[in-house]
Design a protein around this motif. Structure first.
Motif, PDB file in Angstrom:
ATOM      1  N   GLY A  16       0.789  -1.228   0.000  1.00  0.00           N
ATOM      2  CA  GLY A  16       0.000   0.000   0.000  1.00  0.00           C
ATOM      3  C   GLY A  16       0.817   1.273   0.000  1.00  0.00           C
ATOM      4  N   PRO A  17       1.803   1.426   0.891  1.00  0.00           N
ATOM      5  CA  PRO A  17       2.620   2.652   0.864  1.00  0.00           C
ATOM      6  C   PRO A  17       3.324   2.855  -0.477  1.00  0.00           C
ATOM      7  CG  PRO A  17       2.927   1.498   2.944  1.00  0.00           C
ATOM      8  CD  PRO A  17       2.118   0.589   2.060  1.00  0.00           C
ATOM      9  N   GLY A  18       3.731   1.759  -1.116  1.00  0.00           N
ATOM     10  CA  GLY A  18       4.364   1.880  -2.431  1.00  0.00           C
ATOM     11  C   GLY A  18       3.386   2.396  -3.472  1.00  0.00           C
ATOM     12  N   VAL A  19       2.138   1.948  -3.389  1.00  0.00           N
ATOM     13  CA  VAL A  19       1.106   2.438  -4.305  1.00  0.00           C
ATOM     14  C   VAL A  19       0.896   3.934  -4.090  1.00  0.00           C
ATOM     15  CG1 VAL A  19      -1.346   2.301  -4.908  1.00  0.00           C
ATOM     16  CG2 VAL A  19      -0.054   0.211  -4.477  1.00  0.00           C
ATOM     17  N   ALA A  20       0.821   4.358  -2.824  1.00  0.00           N
ATOM     18  CA  ALA A  20       0.640   5.775  -2.521  1.00  0.00           C
ATOM     19  C   ALA A  20       1.799   6.601  -3.072  1.00  0.00           C
ATOM     20  CB  ALA A  20       0.518   5.978  -1.009  1.00  0.00           C
ATOM     21  N   LEU A  21       3.022   6.107  -2.882  1.00  0.00           N
ATOM     22  CA  LEU A  21       4.194   6.813  -3.384  1.00  0.00           C
ATOM     23  C   LEU A  21       4.143   6.961  -4.901  1.00  0.00           C
ATOM     24  CD1 LEU A  21       7.065   8.000  -3.123  1.00  0.00           C
ATOM     25  CD2 LEU A  21       7.935   5.650  -3.216  1.00  0.00           C
ATOM     26  N   LEU A  22       3.820   5.879  -5.581  1.00  0.00           N
ATOM     27  CA  LEU A  22       3.803   5.908  -7.048  1.00  0.00           C
ATOM     28  C   LEU A  22       2.705   6.815  -7.586  1.00  0.00           C
ATOM     29  CD1 LEU A  22       4.484   2.134  -7.740  1.00  0.00           C
ATOM     30  CD2 LEU A  22       6.027   4.029  -8.209  1.00  0.00           C
ATOM     31  N   LEU A  23       1.538   6.812  -6.956  1.00  0.00           N
ATOM     32  CA  LEU A  23       0.460   7.679  -7.435  1.00  0.00           C
ATOM     33  C   LEU A  23       0.744   9.143  -7.112  1.00  0.00           C
ATOM     34  CD1 LEU A  23      -2.832   5.675  -6.913  1.00  0.00           C
ATOM     35  CD2 LEU A  23      -1.387   5.890  -8.919  1.00  0.00           C
ATOM     36  N   PHE A  24       1.485   9.376  -6.040  1.00  0.00           N
ATOM     37  CA  PHE A  24       1.940  10.749  -5.781  1.00  0.00           C
ATOM     38  C   PHE A  24       2.898  11.193  -6.887  1.00  0.00           C
ATOM     39  CE2 PHE A  24       5.380  13.437  -4.161  1.00  0.00           C
ATOM     40  CZ  PHE A  24       4.665  14.556  -3.783  1.00  0.00           C
ATOM     41  N   LEU A  25       3.851  10.334  -7.218  1.00  0.00           N
ATOM     42  CA  LEU A  25       4.827  10.666  -8.252  1.00  0.00           C
ATOM     43  C   LEU A  25       4.163  10.798  -9.613  1.00  0.00           C
ATOM     44  CD1 LEU A  25       7.797   8.334  -7.220  1.00  0.00           C
ATOM     45  CD2 LEU A  25       7.620  10.807  -6.897  1.00  0.00           C
ATOM     46  N   GLU A  26       3.105  10.018  -9.856  1.00  0.00           N
ATOM     47  CA  GLU A  26       2.421  10.086 -11.145  1.00  0.00           C
ATOM     48  C   GLU A  26       1.902  11.488 -11.413  1.00  0.00           C
ATOM     49  OE1 GLU A  26      -1.602   8.638 -13.433  1.00  0.00           O
ATOM     50  OE2 GLU A  26      -1.466   8.798 -11.260  1.00  0.00           O
ATOM     51  N   ASN A  27       1.469  12.179 -10.351  1.00  0.00           N
ATOM     52  CA  ASN A  27       0.930  13.521 -10.518  1.00  0.00           C
ATOM     53  C   ASN A  27       1.994  14.508 -10.974  1.00  0.00           C
ATOM     54  OD1 ASN A  27      -2.067  14.014  -9.336  1.00  0.00           O
ATOM     55  ND2 ASN A  27      -1.105  12.273  -8.336  1.00  0.00           N
ATOM     56  N   VAL A  28       3.230  14.316 -10.541  1.00  0.00           N
ATOM     57  CA  VAL A  28       4.302  15.247 -10.898  1.00  0.00           C
ATOM     58  C   VAL A  28       5.224  14.682 -11.981  1.00  0.00           C
ATOM     59  CG1 VAL A  28       4.254  16.376  -8.663  1.00  0.00           C
ATOM     60  CG2 VAL A  28       5.721  14.388  -8.980  1.00  0.00           C
ATOM     61  N   PHE A  29       5.072  13.397 -12.278  1.00  0.00           N
ATOM     62  CA  PHE A  29       5.910  12.747 -13.283  1.00  0.00           C
ATOM     63  C   PHE A  29       5.043  11.733 -14.031  1.00  0.00           C
ATOM     64  CE2 PHE A  29       9.449   9.766 -14.512  1.00  0.00           C
ATOM     65  CZ  PHE A  29      10.110  10.673 -15.332  1.00  0.00           C
ATOM     66  N   PRO A  30       4.164  12.227 -14.948  1.00  0.00           N
ATOM     67  CA  PRO A  30       3.159  11.390 -15.610  1.00  0.00           C
ATOM     68  C   PRO A  30       3.652  10.111 -16.285  1.00  0.00           C
ATOM     69  CG  PRO A  30       2.745  13.699 -16.047  1.00  0.00           C
ATOM     70  CD  PRO A  30       4.069  13.632 -15.329  1.00  0.00           C
ATOM     71  N   PRO A  31       4.937   9.989 -16.706  1.00  0.00           N
ATOM     72  CA  PRO A  31       5.346   8.717 -17.305  1.00  0.00           C
ATOM     73  C   PRO A  31       5.154   7.497 -16.400  1.00  0.00           C
ATOM     74  CG  PRO A  31       6.934  10.401 -17.873  1.00  0.00           C
ATOM     75  CD  PRO A  31       5.988  11.022 -16.878  1.00  0.00           C
ATOM     76  N   ILE A  32       4.962   7.706 -15.084  1.00  0.00           N
ATOM     77  CA  ILE A  32       4.607   6.579 -14.220  1.00  0.00           C
ATOM     78  C   ILE A  32       3.112   6.343 -14.391  1.00  0.00           C
ATOM     79  CG2 ILE A  32       4.440   5.760 -11.845  1.00  0.00           C
ATOM     80  CD1 ILE A  32       6.840   7.457 -11.154  1.00  0.00           C
TER      81      ILE A  32
END
Length: 205
Positions: A16-32
């Motif tokens: 779960g924390p990894g999912v939260a981290l990745l979705l946070f990064l997706e907002n500022v780095f859309p290639p994720i």
């Protein structure tokens, strides 16, 4: 290891924390791509390591955190600074920006809600919400609602399809490509019409 493989590794390793981290990064780095992260979160939930609801909540936390960051950037920029830029950039004028303020006041809520379900737009839509000073409570409710629908669909795909979640990839790729092409066409149309209008004004001066 490419970006997608790394995202899958983070999801499987941290849950779960990894999912939260990745979705946070997706907002500022859309290639994720959330279209990959969320189904993998569903697969992990289906294996019993985390519950479906837990993964959904972590995804919402990460998405909201990223949306707040971009909203804050837009809020700090503010309408006055945008008006100043409009006076310096020939593609946009202050009158158009003020009209966009009126448009956002009427249609911004649906734009925020639906935008959370459109790849690429889901990140950028938070910036105008900040610029136009949308109420933070309203922004949170709309962002959370749209994100929950999007997240639920993809986490459910991974949860029920398991390792076969890749069968949905062609459809998400097609959708993402269509959205990207549409955005490029709209931007090109905007630039061309603004240039023509400004040239017409210069001729009549």
């Amino acid at each position: 290891m490419n970006l997608i493989e790394w995202a899958i590794h983070v999801t499987e390793s941290l849950g779960g924390p990894g999912v939260a981290l990745l979705l946070f990064l997706e907002n500022v780095f859309p290639p994720i791509p959330s279209e990959v992260v969320l189904p993998v979160a569903g697969v992990v939930a289906g294996m019993g390591r985390h519950s479906f609801v837990t993964m959904l909540l972590w995804a919402l936390v990460g998405g909201l955190a990223g949306a707040y960051l971009l909203y804050g950037i837009g809020y700090l920029v503010g309408p006055d600074r945008v008006r100043h830029w409009c006076r310096r950039v020939p593609l946009v004028d202050v009158e158009d920006f003020d009209k966009s303020l009126d448009w956002f006041a009427r249609h911004g809520q649906s734009g925020i809600f639906l935008g959370r379900m459109v790849p690429g737009v889901r990140s950028l839509i938070s910036i105008p919400a900040g610029i136009y000073r949308m109420s933070l409570l309203k922004f949170t409710l709309l962002t959370a609602s749209g994100s929950t629908i999007w997240n639920t669909l993809f986490i459910a795909a991974g949860f029920y399809l398991g390792e076969n979640w890749h069968v949905i990839e062609p459809y998400t790729d097609l959708f993402s490509n269509l959205v990207a092409v549409t955005i490029v066409i709209l931007l090109a149309w905007f630039v061309v019409t603004r240039l023509r209008r400004n040239r017409g004004r210069e001729r009549h001066q």
